[in-house]
Each structure stands twice: as C-alpha cells, then as structure tokens.
Design a protein around this motif. Sequence first.
Motif, PDB file in Angstrom:
ATOM      1  N   GLY A  79      57.396  -0.717  25.769  1.00  0.00           N
ATOM      2  CA  GLY A  79      56.376  -1.369  26.585  1.00  0.00           C
ATOM      3  C   GLY A  79      54.970  -1.117  26.068  1.00  0.00           C
ATOM      4  O   GLY A  79      54.007  -1.674  26.583  1.00  0.00           O
ATOM      5  N   ALA A  80      54.860  -0.280  25.044  1.00  0.00           N
ATOM      6  CA  ALA A  80      53.552   0.001  24.450  1.00  0.00           C
ATOM      7  C   ALA A  80      53.335  -0.950  23.278  1.00  0.00           C
ATOM      8  O   ALA A  80      54.167  -1.788  22.960  1.00  0.00           O
ATOM      9  CB  ALA A  80      53.480   1.453  23.990  1.00  0.00           C
ATOM     10  N   ASP A  81      52.199  -0.802  22.610  1.00  0.00           N
ATOM     11  CA  ASP A  81      51.882  -1.707  21.506  1.00  0.00           C
ATOM     12  C   ASP A  81      52.049  -1.045  20.157  1.00  0.00           C
ATOM     13  O   ASP A  81      51.577  -1.547  19.152  1.00  0.00           O
ATOM     14  CB  ASP A  81      50.460  -2.267  21.645  1.00  0.00           C
ATOM     15  N   LEU A 158      46.138  -5.385  16.875  1.00  0.00           N
ATOM     16  CA  LEU A 158      46.309  -5.225  18.313  1.00  0.00           C
ATOM     17  C   LEU A 158      45.750  -6.424  19.072  1.00  0.00           C
ATOM     18  O   LEU A 158      46.248  -6.792  20.146  1.00  0.00           O
ATOM     19  CB  LEU A 158      45.619  -3.943  18.792  1.00  0.00           C
ATOM     20  N   LYS A 159      44.709  -7.043  18.526  1.00  0.00           N
ATOM     21  CA  LYS A 159      44.105  -8.198  19.190  1.00  0.00           C
ATOM     22  C   LYS A 159      44.880  -9.481  18.921  1.00  0.00           C
ATOM     23  O   LYS A 159      44.735 -10.467  19.646  1.00  0.00           O
ATOM     24  CB  LYS A 159      42.660  -8.364  18.710  1.00  0.00           C
ATOM     25  N   ALA A 211      56.390  -5.452  18.094  1.00  0.00           N
ATOM     26  CA  ALA A 211      55.404  -4.386  17.861  1.00  0.00           C
ATOM     27  C   ALA A 211      55.784  -3.504  16.676  1.00  0.00           C
ATOM     28  O   ALA A 211      54.928  -2.820  16.112  1.00  0.00           O
ATOM     29  CB  ALA A 211      55.244  -3.526  19.115  1.00  0.00           C
ATOM     30  N   HIS A 212      57.068  -3.501  16.274  1.00  0.00           N
ATOM     31  CA  HIS A 212      57.461  -2.745  15.091  1.00  0.00           C
ATOM     32  C   HIS A 212      56.761  -3.255  13.837  1.00  0.00           C
ATOM     33  O   HIS A 212      56.695  -2.545  12.827  1.00  0.00           O
ATOM     34  CB  HIS A 212      58.969  -2.836  14.880  1.00  0.00           C
ATOM     35  N   LYS A 213      56.272  -4.483  13.870  1.00  0.00           N
ATOM     36  CA  LYS A 213      55.639  -5.065  12.687  1.00  0.00           C
ATOM     37  C   LYS A 213      54.152  -4.733  12.569  1.00  0.00           C
ATOM     38  O   LYS A 213      53.514  -5.093  11.576  1.00  0.00           O
ATOM     39  CB  LYS A 213      55.829  -6.586  12.686  1.00  0.00           C
ATOM     40  N   LEU A 214      53.599  -4.079  13.565  1.00  0.00           N
ATOM     41  CA  LEU A 214      52.198  -3.684  13.484  1.00  0.00           C
ATOM     42  C   LEU A 214      51.968  -2.694  12.349  1.00  0.00           C
ATOM     43  O   LEU A 214      52.834  -1.872  12.038  1.00  0.00           O
ATOM     44  CB  LEU A 214      51.751  -3.025  14.793  1.00  0.00           C
TER      45      LEU A 214
END
Length: 298
Positions: A79-81, A158-159, A211-214
Amino acid sequence: MPDVYTPRRLHRGEFLNLRGLRHHILRWGEPRAGQPPLVMVHGWMDVGASFQFVVDALKGDREVIALDWRGFGLSETTGADCYWFPDYLGDLDALLDAVSPAAPVDLLGHSMGGNVAMSYAGVRPQRVRRLVNLEGFGMPDVSPAAAPERLAKWLDELKDPPTLRPYATLADVAERLRKNNPRLPAAKAAWLAGHWARETPQGFQLNADPAHKLANPMLYRKAEVLACWQRITAPTLWVEGSDDQLTRFWGSRYPREDFEARLALVPGLARTVLQDAGHMLHHDKPEALAAVLEPFLA
C-alpha cells in the motif's frame, strides 16, 4: 492454443500473515523427520509458481515451500509507494519462523531472491543448512556522488508512478513470457501465465505491484553486501546459465572480474554452469538443475 503443462507434483496454496501482510506460499510434499524443508524465493517480477518445473524434476517427494514476495503473486501489496530490500529479509525471517521454527532450512533463491538469500544466510547463519543461489549476481557498486541524482529521479517518479499494462488474454501473457525468454516452451508458458496474471475488468493484469518499478532511492552498497556474504557458514552452491547475463545486462558497469572477486569471499562455495540456459535457468533446464541440486542438498 498450445498444450498446457501438466505438473507432476501438485502444490497447495496457503496464506500466512508475515509482519502484518498476507503472504501466499505454495507447498509441495509433507514434512519428514530429519529432512529440512527446501524453501525457494523468486526473482523480481516473478512468482513462487515459477519453481514448479524444477520441483517436478526433483526425485522423491521432499517438502518444498515457495513464497510470493510482498507485492508479487497472490501476496498483499504494502500500500506504500516503495519497496525496501530489508523488508524482504524481514519477510523471509518471519517465513522461516513459521514453517521451520526449530531447525534450519535449505534455502534457494533466484535473481533478486538469490541476493536476499545470500544476505540472509550471512545475517542468520544458524537458520540455513544449505544455500543455493541461482544467478543472484547483485548489482554494480554505486558511488555516493550518485545519490542526489538517484533521489531526484525517485521523487520525479513518485509524481508520475509507473503502471503495468493489461493483456487481452492469457495467451498474450504467455506470449510475453516467451518474448522475455524464448527458451521457455509454449506449454510451460501457457501454464505459468495463469499464475503470473489475474483477470480484471480491464483485462489480464500481472500479479505485481507497479511500485516495484520505481527507482530505488537507496544506493547499492557493495561493501555492506559483502560483509554479509563473508559471514555465510552454510555450504553454498552458485548456479548460472551458460548464456552470460551479467555481461549482457550490465556491460562494463559491472565487470565479470568484480563479480568473481565477490564470489571468492564466500566460504564453502561450489559452482556450476548449466549449458544452453539463460537467466531463467529453472525454466530453461529444470532437469539439469535438479540433477545438480539433489546431491548438493542430500
């Protein structure tokens, strides 16, 4: 439509609460007195079911357990980024406390899972009897001077967070799997597609949190990783495919000599190369991999 692979050993799907998240595990076989479970942990953008082919190739019916890492497969997302490497260590520690609290396990990891397994075996050496690393090379060392640029990239992403596009059919998912790895037979790709993706109103979505791709805001610190590797006490088996993925992916940024020097620091290390295999060697040559694993884990 191609034929679909038929497993020799059917797994049982279970859910465990590990550190507040619902994790999915797959189990083959039953516990046996005096024999540790073989725990398998998968790589980035993969799932625990990815090990089905090598489990089928193993002789006998020893207990095998595969985990879907947080945010992959059927395990819950945070649920986090962002996802943090130490959380994988924490999840693995909690898993072993749940499935083998009183005895060490045999631990096998592929790619990212291999890196987690290596670090864990150095931090908790008493919890691992035998250790197997399938192409968990680690990453190039990163200079501290790269931190501002990496953090800026992370803030920008993140944006505008990454997404994963849906697929119209499971056959399209299987085609994607074979595009990633042309050595994967069509029947196995068709079977794995059903575990790699789920149906949604928008189409078939990969079982992975985007989010794993951040970009990871934390730099890879080689010295810290090697400090863990040097503390490994379990006999360790390094397995790689003959198709050199280290050079193909990293090029001069991570020279082979650097990796060889790292491996030289691991006590009790044995090595083997599987011919005509690439990074997904447990898909490419499951029978050959099983033939190497069995005497090592005996």
